[in-house]
Design a protein around this motif. Structure first.
Motif, PDB file in Angstrom:
ATOM      1  N   ALA A 183       0.803  -0.979  -0.698  1.00  0.00           N
ATOM      2  CA  ALA A 183       0.247   0.135   0.022  1.00  0.00           C
ATOM      3  C   ALA A 183       1.212   1.100  -0.228  1.00  0.00           C
ATOM      4  O   ALA A 183       0.492   2.004  -0.861  1.00  0.00           O
ATOM      5  N   VAL A 184       2.055   0.853   0.963  1.00  0.00           N
ATOM      6  CA  VAL A 184       2.785   2.527   1.018  1.00  0.00           C
ATOM      7  C   VAL A 184       3.182   2.819  -0.782  1.00  0.00           C
ATOM      8  O   VAL A 184       3.245   3.749  -0.961  1.00  0.00           O
ATOM      9  N   ALA A 185       3.677   1.476  -0.854  1.00  0.00           N
ATOM     10  CA  ALA A 185       4.082   1.701  -2.725  1.00  0.00           C
ATOM     11  C   ALA A 185       3.607   2.148  -3.516  1.00  0.00           C
ATOM     12  O   ALA A 185       3.568   2.948  -4.721  1.00  0.00           O
ATOM     13  N   GLU A 186       2.211   1.677  -3.412  1.00  0.00           N
ATOM     14  CA  GLU A 186       1.552   1.852  -4.887  1.00  0.00           C
ATOM     15  C   GLU A 186       0.618   3.886  -4.362  1.00  0.00           C
ATOM     16  O   GLU A 186       0.755   4.376  -5.403  1.00  0.00           O
ATOM     17  N   ALA A 237      10.702   4.131 -14.984  1.00  0.00           N
ATOM     18  CA  ALA A 237      12.117   4.136 -15.295  1.00  0.00           C
ATOM     19  C   ALA A 237      12.404   5.049 -16.401  1.00  0.00           C
ATOM     20  O   ALA A 237      11.464   5.776 -16.740  1.00  0.00           O
ATOM     21  N   GLY A 238      13.970   5.050 -16.150  1.00  0.00           N
ATOM     22  CA  GLY A 238      13.638   6.887 -16.853  1.00  0.00           C
ATOM     23  C   GLY A 238      13.963   7.932 -15.811  1.00  0.00           C
ATOM     24  O   GLY A 238      14.291   9.056 -15.809  1.00  0.00           O
ATOM     25  N   LEU A 239      13.862   7.728 -14.453  1.00  0.00           N
ATOM     26  CA  LEU A 239      13.879   8.215 -13.742  1.00  0.00           C
ATOM     27  C   LEU A 239      14.457   8.696 -12.286  1.00  0.00           C
ATOM     28  O   LEU A 239      15.383   9.521 -11.458  1.00  0.00           O
ATOM     29  N   THR A 240      15.371   7.154 -12.718  1.00  0.00           N
ATOM     30  CA  THR A 240      17.105   7.384 -12.099  1.00  0.00           C
ATOM     31  C   THR A 240      18.316   7.462 -12.776  1.00  0.00           C
ATOM     32  O   THR A 240      17.729   7.488 -14.418  1.00  0.00           O
ATOM     33  N   ALA A 283      11.255  -1.531  -5.289  1.00  0.00           N
ATOM     34  CA  ALA A 283      11.758  -1.526  -5.642  1.00  0.00           C
ATOM     35  C   ALA A 283      10.763  -1.389  -7.601  1.00  0.00           C
ATOM     36  O   ALA A 283      12.056  -0.625  -8.282  1.00  0.00           O
ATOM     37  N   GLU A 284       9.689  -1.503  -7.093  1.00  0.00           N
ATOM     38  CA  GLU A 284       8.471  -1.130  -8.608  1.00  0.00           C
ATOM     39  C   GLU A 284       8.183   0.379  -8.911  1.00  0.00           C
ATOM     40  O   GLU A 284       7.533   0.777  -9.419  1.00  0.00           O
ATOM     41  N   PRO A 344      16.502   1.244  -9.442  1.00  0.00           N
ATOM     42  CA  PRO A 344      15.507   1.595  -8.018  1.00  0.00           C
ATOM     43  C   PRO A 344      16.183   2.449  -7.179  1.00  0.00           C
ATOM     44  O   PRO A 344      17.426   2.243  -7.254  1.00  0.00           O
ATOM     45  N   PRO A 345      15.879   3.311  -6.766  1.00  0.00           N
ATOM     46  CA  PRO A 345      16.844   4.470  -6.310  1.00  0.00           C
ATOM     47  C   PRO A 345      16.947   4.267  -4.716  1.00  0.00           C
ATOM     48  O   PRO A 345      16.166   2.603  -4.055  1.00  0.00           O
TER      49      PRO A 345
END
Length: 415
Positions: free
Chosen positions: A132-135, A193-196, A188-189, A201-202
């Motif tokens: 839920a945190v990831a979402e 893509a493209g933002l690090t 991790a997801e 994963p950051p």
């Protein structure tokens, strides 16, 4: 005593020169407000104009620095202000507590771009809460008005002792079932893509909640307070320690576990940690809720007790002041040992600041040495309810914007 402006400048000059005046060190001087022009940097570091210019060119090319407005001239050509580009990237944050999750996206000055808060059942495990945190983080990132250039890191805080290297809780009486569980795989997801910089994963930076609160205070009171004790007083009690401008975490990351120190007032009361007589048994938010329940009051969380106190409920105010007194008994020892400039009270209970702080002051001034309290300030948390999120952002920024990290980034940046 606070250093004079002259001695503070001399200290800054020594620090800059001792650091080797690297490119990352020049960025630190600009982003912390120590320097705003090329001349300032030359004076603080001792570098030549050519050396300063080459380092600034690298920072500008990477997108970390930009030219600002022209400043007033002191003779000759007006200098151009140097500005740290806070839009270089964003930080994702998650302050996880016993029954509430706060999420946020911040720029590189720890300014909130988007935040959310939600309640969750007490005792929820990582396998249920972390997805839920990831979402929630994905939703905040997708909802920004302007897509960020990159995500530089994710900051997470938890109650109790944490292992920052593994990214896992070590010992948290509040969050049972979390000890030893690495949190990075759950996130991790989160970032598209493209933002690090490497499309992976950051990095995740995990902190104890009281230490995160201390980092928020260090950021919020930049340059003003170098030695501070920061109390997190909510369901549990924790202490963040800032000494010489640095947050002290201790040998195993367990510095500041004030809530689980045995006190005479605790007697044989059983604590959530399994021991008896801990400070939390008489001063923790969970203990105050239990006291209210014993009196037939239907409350389930310390925030409800705080709401009652704000509405003028006499018993709720009495319990909060009494909690402050018990806390002050133990804080007095820490004040004698560390001689801080200030004690900052954060978390749920100090929302009723006058009442809670009155209890703290009563004990501190009665028990601590006169010299240690002569100039002592007792202050509310700078960022109020969002202090935990600001602290998570500061935890990331302390790492990714350190001179060493900036120099490493520039070494691998495209030329």
């Amino acid at each position: 005593m606070r250093p004079s402006p002259k001695s503070a400048l001399e200290h800054e000059v020594r620090r800059a020169r001792d650091a080797g005046s690297t490119t990352g060190e020049l960025l630190r001087l600009v982003r912390t407000g120590r320097a705003s022009t090329r001349a300032d940097l030359g004076r603080l570091t001792g570098l030549s104009r050519t050396a300063v210019a080459s380092r600034l060119a690298a920072l500008s090319a990477a997108g970390l620095l930009r030219a600002g407005d022209e400043l007033a001239s002191t003779g000759g050509r007006p200098p151009t202000e140097l500005v740290f580009d806070t839009g270089f990237g964003v930080v994702l944050t998650a302050a996880l507590g016993r029954s509430r999750t706060q999420l946020g996206v911040f720029d590189l000055a720890a300014t909130p771009l988007a935040t959310s808060s939600r309640e969750h059942p007490a005792g929820v495990g990582p396998e249920e809460l972390m997805p839920a945190v990831a979402e929630g983080l994905r939703a905040l990132l997708a909802g920004l008005d302007h897509p960020p250039r990159r995500v530089v890191g994710i900051g997470v805080s938890l109650p109790g002792t944490v292992d920052g290297v593994r990214g896992a809780s070590i010992d948290s009486p509040v969050m049972s079932g979390w000890d030893g569980v690495e949190l990075a795989p759950y996130l991790a997801e989160v970032v598209p893509a493209g933002l690090t910089d490497d499309d992976g994963p950051p990095p995740l930076f995990l902190a104890n909640d009281a230490d995160a609160l201390a980092r928020s205070e260090r950021m919020g009171r930049t340059g003003a307070l170098e030695d501070v004790l920061v109390v997190k007083a909510s369901t549990g009690l924790g202490l963040g320690i800032v000494a010489g401008g640095q947050v002290l975490t201790g040998h195993l990351g367990a510095a500041g576990e004030i809530g689980h120190t045995a006190v005479d007032a605790g007697g044989e009361r059983t604590c959530r940690c399994g021991a008896t007589g801990c400070l939390e048994t008489v001063a923790g938010g969970w203990a105050l809720v239990a006291r209210m329940n014993e009196q037939g009051r239907d409350v389930t969380h310390i925030r409800e007790v705080v709401d009652l106190a704000l509405a003028g409920d006499g018993e709720a105010r009495h319990l909060l002041r009494e909690s402050g007194r018990h806390l002050g008994d133990l804080l007095a020892v820490a004040i004698n040992l560390l001689n801080p400039q200030a004690v900052v009270l954060g978390g749920d209970m100090p929302v009723v600041f006058d009442t809670y702080a009155a209890g703290v002051r009563e004990s501190v001034y009665a028990r601590a040495a006169a010299l240690a309290t002569r100039d002592l300030q007792i202050l509310p948390a700078t960022f109020g309810d969002r202090a935990g999120l600001v602290g998570c952002a500061a935890t990331v920024l302390d790492h990714v914007l350190s001179p060493a990290s900036v120099d490493a980034f520039l070494a691998h940046a495209p030329r």
